[in-house]
Design an enzyme around this catalytic site. Sequence first.
Site, mmCIF file in Angstrom:
data_model
loop_
_atom_site.group_PDB
_atom_site.id
_atom_site.type_symbol
_atom_site.label_atom_id
_atom_site.label_comp_id
_atom_site.label_asym_id
_atom_site.label_seq_id
_atom_site.Cartn_x
_atom_site.Cartn_y
_atom_site.Cartn_z
ATOM 1 N N HIS A 185 0.825 -1.218 0.000
ATOM 2 C CA HIS A 185 0.000 0.000 0.000
ATOM 3 C C HIS A 185 0.852 1.259 0.000
ATOM 4 C CE1 HIS A 185 -3.601 -2.324 0.430
ATOM 5 N NE2 HIS A 185 -3.182 -2.873 1.543
ATOM 6 N N ARG A 233 7.632 -5.265 2.896
ATOM 7 C CA ARG A 233 6.353 -5.915 2.575
ATOM 8 C C ARG A 233 6.188 -5.841 1.073
ATOM 9 N NH1 ARG A 233 0.233 -4.833 4.786
ATOM 10 N NH2 ARG A 233 0.465 -2.786 3.822
ATOM 11 N N GLU A 249 -4.974 -12.454 7.165
ATOM 12 C CA GLU A 249 -5.885 -11.303 7.189
ATOM 13 C C GLU A 249 -7.185 -11.551 6.432
ATOM 14 O OE1 GLU A 249 -3.771 -7.905 5.554
ATOM 15 O OE2 GLU A 249 -2.795 -9.104 4.024
ATOM 16 N N ASP A 285 -7.583 -5.590 7.485
ATOM 17 C CA ASP A 285 -8.232 -6.481 6.512
ATOM 18 C C ASP A 285 -9.004 -7.581 7.209
ATOM 19 O OD1 ASP A 285 -7.863 -5.595 3.821
ATOM 20 O OD2 ASP A 285 -5.720 -5.883 4.098
HETATM 21 C C1 3PY Z 1 -3.937 -4.792 7.733
HETATM 22 O O1 3PY Z 1 -4.203 -4.400 8.890
HETATM 23 O O2 3PY Z 1 -4.755 -5.303 6.971
HETATM 24 C C2 3PY Z 1 -2.578 -4.642 7.246
HETATM 25 O O3 3PY Z 1 -2.279 -5.096 6.164
HETATM 26 C C3 3PY Z 1 -1.620 -3.876 8.100
HETATM 27 O O4 3PY Z 1 -0.588 -3.372 7.380
HETATM 28 MG MG MG Z 2 -3.846 -5.840 5.023
#
Ligand code: 3PY
Ligand code: MG
Length: 257
Positions: free
Chosen positions: A46, A71, A151, A177
């Site tokens: 992101h 990342r 996530e 997420d």
């Molecule tokens: C999330 O909280 O979904 C993340 O990817 C944190 O970076």
């Molecule tokens: Mg995320």
Amino acid sequence: MALPSLVSVLRSRGTCLTAWIAMPDPLVAEGAARAGFDCVTLDMQHGLHDPGSVMRGIGAIALARVPAIVRIPVGDFAMASRALDMGASAIIAPMINSAEDARAFAASAKYQPLGERSWGPVRAMQLAGATDGSAFLRDTNAETLTFAMIETRAALAALDEILAVPGIDAVFIGPSDLSIALSDGANVDPMRADNQEAAANILARARKAGKLVGIFAITGAQAKQYRALGYDFIALGTDGAYFRLGAATMLDEARAE
Ligand code: 3PY
Ligand code: MG
């Protein structure tokens, strides 16, 4: 003097608080590294980083002698190999939803026999002050960490299989997420009770499997809670927040009557 790896920093400090850097200028990454974080993560998912800014960012972070983590974008496992070649100490891969995803990630990040990473760590060896290729090959699988992000509902369902994949060292919980997934898209709220319960469940299962566990905290107070719960690796806010909060504090001081 060799650069400290994330493994060695975790060993000496127990918990690592990482800066989370979206802005692609290496001076921002270096500034975070010099501000007292245990390590610095460059975000290609992101954040605004690309391979060039990651290469320059890792060099700038190395000046402050802290480990750099990257990342990668979703599914871009070739970038995991490249970031390690550039000197990253660990890779965080988002949206690892199955054992198959985890195996592809591990294959890109680990040399044989754990994976299929191709040889060519020229920059990584330069930053580490290493000259003996065979010694570097021998030590690197254990010294570079793979964080599989958990996530989604699919990842929760496949968690035990993901944890069992050789070459996956750790999981990293993406609480935003995860909260969207668990509310079926109704809201994004990392601290919602059901989301925190799911995170605690991931932490316990990963511990049982002998893996390290990381999580993203939006505020210092959240990070403190996660430290008390025993997370190994906690991402604290973002460079945008460091800038905004620092400016707001200084402006408030300056404008106080
Ligand atoms: C999330 O909280 O979904 C993340 O990817 C944190 O970076
Ligand atoms: Mg995320």
